[in-house]
Structure formats: C-alpha cells, structure tokens
Design a protein around this motif. Structure first.
Motif, PDB file in Angstrom:
ATOM      1  N   CYS A  60      -1.107   6.015  18.414  1.00 39.73           N
ATOM      2  CA  CYS A  60      -0.158   6.797  17.622  1.00 39.73           C
ATOM      3  C   CYS A  60       1.166   6.878  18.359  1.00 39.73           C
ATOM      4  O   CYS A  60       1.203   7.132  19.571  1.00 39.73           O
ATOM      5  CB  CYS A  60      -0.694   8.208  17.357  1.00 39.73           C
ATOM      6  N   GLN A  61       2.250   6.654  17.619  1.00 37.54           N
ATOM      7  CA  GLN A  61       3.584   6.749  18.210  1.00 37.54           C
ATOM      8  C   GLN A  61       4.530   7.486  17.280  1.00 37.54           C
ATOM      9  O   GLN A  61       5.742   7.403  17.408  1.00 37.54           O
ATOM     10  CB  GLN A  61       4.125   5.348  18.507  1.00 37.54           C
ATOM     11  N   GLN A  62       3.977   8.236  16.331  1.00 33.92           N
ATOM     12  CA  GLN A  62       4.796   8.872  15.306  1.00 33.92           C
ATOM     13  C   GLN A  62       5.751   9.903  15.886  1.00 33.92           C
ATOM     14  O   GLN A  62       6.908  10.004  15.485  1.00 33.92           O
ATOM     15  CB  GLN A  62       3.887   9.533  14.260  1.00 33.92           C
ATOM     16  N   GLU A  63       5.243  10.698  16.838  1.00 35.14           N
ATOM     17  CA  GLU A  63       6.031  11.796  17.376  1.00 35.14           C
ATOM     18  C   GLU A  63       6.742  11.395  18.672  1.00 35.14           C
ATOM     19  O   GLU A  63       6.315  10.484  19.371  1.00 35.14           O
ATOM     20  CB  GLU A  63       5.113  12.997  17.669  1.00 35.14           C
ATOM     21  N   TYR A  70       0.820  -1.212   0.000  1.00 37.48           N
ATOM     22  CA  TYR A  70       0.000   0.000   0.000  1.00 37.48           C
ATOM     23  C   TYR A  70       0.853   1.260   0.000  1.00 37.48           C
ATOM     24  O   TYR A  70       0.462   2.280  -0.588  1.00 37.48           O
ATOM     25  CB  TYR A  70      -0.972  -0.019   1.176  1.00 37.48           C
ATOM     26  N   THR A  71       2.009   1.195   0.637  1.00 38.06           N
ATOM     27  CA  THR A  71       2.925   2.335   0.592  1.00 38.06           C
ATOM     28  C   THR A  71       3.405   2.577  -0.836  1.00 38.06           C
ATOM     29  O   THR A  71       3.437   3.715  -1.320  1.00 38.06           O
ATOM     30  CB  THR A  71       4.125   2.098   1.526  1.00 38.06           C
ATOM     31  N   GLU A  74       2.674   8.703   5.782  1.00 34.73           N
ATOM     32  CA  GLU A  74       3.297   8.854   7.103  1.00 34.73           C
ATOM     33  C   GLU A  74       2.969   7.615   7.932  1.00 34.73           C
ATOM     34  O   GLU A  74       1.814   7.189   7.976  1.00 34.73           O
ATOM     35  CB  GLU A  74       2.757  10.094   7.829  1.00 34.73           C
ATOM     36  N   ILE A  75       3.978   7.045   8.592  1.00 39.02           N
ATOM     37  CA  ILE A  75       3.755   5.931   9.505  1.00 39.02           C
ATOM     38  C   ILE A  75       3.398   6.503  10.874  1.00 39.02           C
ATOM     39  O   ILE A  75       4.181   7.225  11.481  1.00 39.02           O
ATOM     40  CB  ILE A  75       4.999   5.029   9.609  1.00 39.02           C
TER      41      ILE A  75
END
Length: 376
Positions: A272-275, A150-151, A162-163
């Motif tokens: 969410c763990q992106q940041e 999908y990416t 964005e992951i």
C-alpha cells in the motif's frame, strides 16, 4: 399492446415473482418490521458488534423489499401509459413507455443476479489487483487499460474507487496496481473477474503496425470487516518499506512511506502506498493481508469457485477467462460462458454487467443460462 411488449412485461413479472420467492416475501417483511422496531431500542448499541450486524441486515432487507416494490410500481405505471397512449393514438407516449419497460427488464434481470449474491462476503467492499504479464510495454499498457475498465465499471455502479498502490511501467502503462472498490455487493459482482485477460490489437508501440497479443491478470478479494476474525502472526510476516511511485503529488517519492507485507507461510504479498504516512499505509496493508487470507479460506470452502486456479496460473496462452480482440475484427468473448460482445469499446469503458451476470450464473448453477448471447 404489441407482442414484443407483452413478452417484455411477462419477463418482468416472472423476475418479480422469482425475487419475491427468493426473499420469502412475507417472512422478509415481518423480519424488516422487527428490525425497524429493534433499531429504535436505545439499548441496541450496548453491543456494538451485534448492532452493526443487525443494521446491515436491516439495510439489505430494506433495499431488497423496496427494490421489488419499485419494479412493480414502474411496471404498472408504464403499462398504464401504453394503454393511455393507445387510447389517445399518441405514439410518443407509447414509445417512451416501451423504452422504459425495456430498461426495467434489464433492471429486473440485474436484481435477479444480485439475489444470487448470498455468499459470506458478497456484500462487502473489495480489493482488485491488476498485474501485467510478460511482454513489457504491451502488457503494461494493457494492464492500465484494464485498471481503467474496472474503475469505469465501478463508477457506473455508483461505487467509490480508491487507488491503494500503483507501479508504473518503464515506458507506458503499469506493472501492477491495487484499487479498493466500495459499495454494496462490490465483491459479489467482481469475484468472477479473477483470472487472465487477453488482448489482441495492432500495437501503438510497433512502428511496423503489427498485431500483438498481450496478457494481464486480475485478482479480486473481499474486504473483511470486524465481525470476521482472521488471525495473522506478525512473526510469520516480513515487512518492507520503500518509496512510493506513480501519481500522488510532489511529496510522493520523498520518504519511504510505502509498505509491503509478505506472509511467508503462504507467499501472499500485499502493498500500500496510498497515504503519505507509513503508519497509515502499514495499517491498510495489514487489512489487505487479512482480506487475502480470508479470501483464500473462502476459496477452499467454495467448491464452485475456480478463480483461484485461474489467477495463479501463468499469465499467458491457455489460461485466459476472457479475450478482447480489436484487430482484425471486433469481439470480446468470455471463454467460460460463451458470452460475446461486438462492441469492445463499450466493454473497455466499463460495460461489463452482462459478462458478470453470466459468470455468476455459471458459477452457481454450473452453466451459463445466457451462454452464447450476442451483446451488440
């Protein structure tokens, strides 16, 4: 002109005619002129919400109208090139123009499908969740392959990815991941991909080289913008923080920056763990929760939508929307539309548009106009 090219040009002309009718061409052109004049009004942004709505409409109309004009121009240019090549006996010019017309036919068909993307949230960005099924390393590796697929598809479309969160498998692959796909009509294109995906292959993790069947599920839901009001009571939610895992640099596991929100009445869970900042992850998780709740409401109102039932079913036999067979033969088949490809390597590298186009047609009309098509 050769018979094949006559058929190709006829198909392109028919597609252009359908696109013009779908747009209600004269009305669309007048509306765009009005929006362009409105955009120059210095008082427009006194109401920012209304201004944003008008600017989105203006951009969509502009893209649609100029897209049709570009198809017409390219069609006429390549017909002229073929005629010139035939007059001069130049086969190279003829071949280049014929190849361009075949590509133009594919583009015209793609635009026809995009014209069907008229749902409330079809034009929005979208979240895509990947979850491995039962089977440990096998299904976790398969989930990672789907994430890459999908990416790659999104990158081919010119979308940004964005992951947002990822949980690695014990030995290989991933247990789950969530990505944000940004681009016009991202949700519209991807919404039919929700469901269970089945892989059959010789396992690279089996020392006896036996054939294994693995399952993973995909869940797609749209980003909701400020114009969509979704009420979520914080008292109905449980918020957990934890240490992030997976890719993210040397600081990713040093603090409890990742955030998980559970909406207790519905059982919806987002994370969410992106940041690195817990505050930023919390804000994004709230956005994701609002998006999930909005998508659930959309599914109730769209009688034709059946992705919810598929994606909430067991991740296993009998529930898959698509099968990817690498051994003992090579075949990808969509169980809803019958569309097939004998080039699974290309599909897993993001060549998904034919499957999506058929699924969209199936969802809208109740049947796939191209069911059974062989996509070599």
């Amino acid at each position: 002109m050769r018979n094949e090219m006559l058929n190709v040009t006829d198909e392109i002309k028919q597609a252009i005619s359908l696109l013009r009718r779908h747009l209600d061409w004269d009305q669309a052109v007048r509306r765009l002129d009005w929006l362009n004049n409105k955009a120059e009004d210095p008082n427009l942004w006194n109401d920012a919400t209304e201004a944003q709505k008008l600017m989105r409409e203006r951009q969509q109309l502009d893209d649609s109208i100029n897209g049709v004009k570009a198809l017409e121009q390219q069609l006429n240019d390549n017909i002229e090139l073929i005629e010139m090549g035939e007059d001069e006996g130049d086969e190279a010019i003829i071949k280049d123009a014929e190849d361009a017309l075949r590509a133009l036919r594919a583009e015209a068909n793609r635009r026809q499908v995009e014209a069907m993307l008229s749902g409330e949230a079809d034009s929005n960005d979208t979240y895509v969740e990947v979850h491995s099924g039962a089977g440990g390393t096998e299904s976790q590796d398969w989930a990672n392959i789907l994430l890459r697929m999908y990416t790659r598809w999104a990158e081919r479309q010119g979308f940004k990815v964005e992951i947002l969160e990822m949980h690695d498998g014990e030995e290989a692959g991933i247990k789950s991941a969530t990505i944000l796909v940004k681009g016009h009509n991202a949700f519209g294109w991807l919404k039919t991909e929700s469901g269970v995906h089945r892989l059959v292959r010789i396992s690279p993790y089996d020392s006896n080289a036996r054939r294994h069947t693995s399952f993973s599920s995909i869940w797609v839901y749209p980003v909701v913008d400020d114009s969509i009001n979704i009420e979520v009571n914080e008292s109905d939610c449980r918020i957990d923080t934890y240490r992030a895992s997976g890719a993210g640099g040397q600081h990713v596991n040093t603090t409890d920056s990742a955030v998980r929100i559970t909406h207790i009445p519905t059982g919806i869970v987002v994370s969410c763990q992106q940041e690195r900042s817990q505050h930023k992850n919390r804000a994004k998780a709230w956005d994701m929760l609002r998006a999930r709740m909005y998508e659930a409401e959309l599914m109730k109102r769209e009688a034709a939508a059946n992705a919810e039932a598929a994606s909430k079913s067991d991740i296993g036999w009998g529930h898959q929307i698509r099968s990817y067979v690498l051994q003992p033969y090579q075949l990808v088949k969509d169980t809803r539309t019958g569309v097939e490809s004998t080039a699974p390597g290309d599909v897993l590298d993001g060549d998904l548009n034919a499957f999506m186009e058929a699924a969209l047609a199936h969802r809208i009309s109740g049947k796939a106009d191209v069911a059974g098509a062989d996509l070599d």
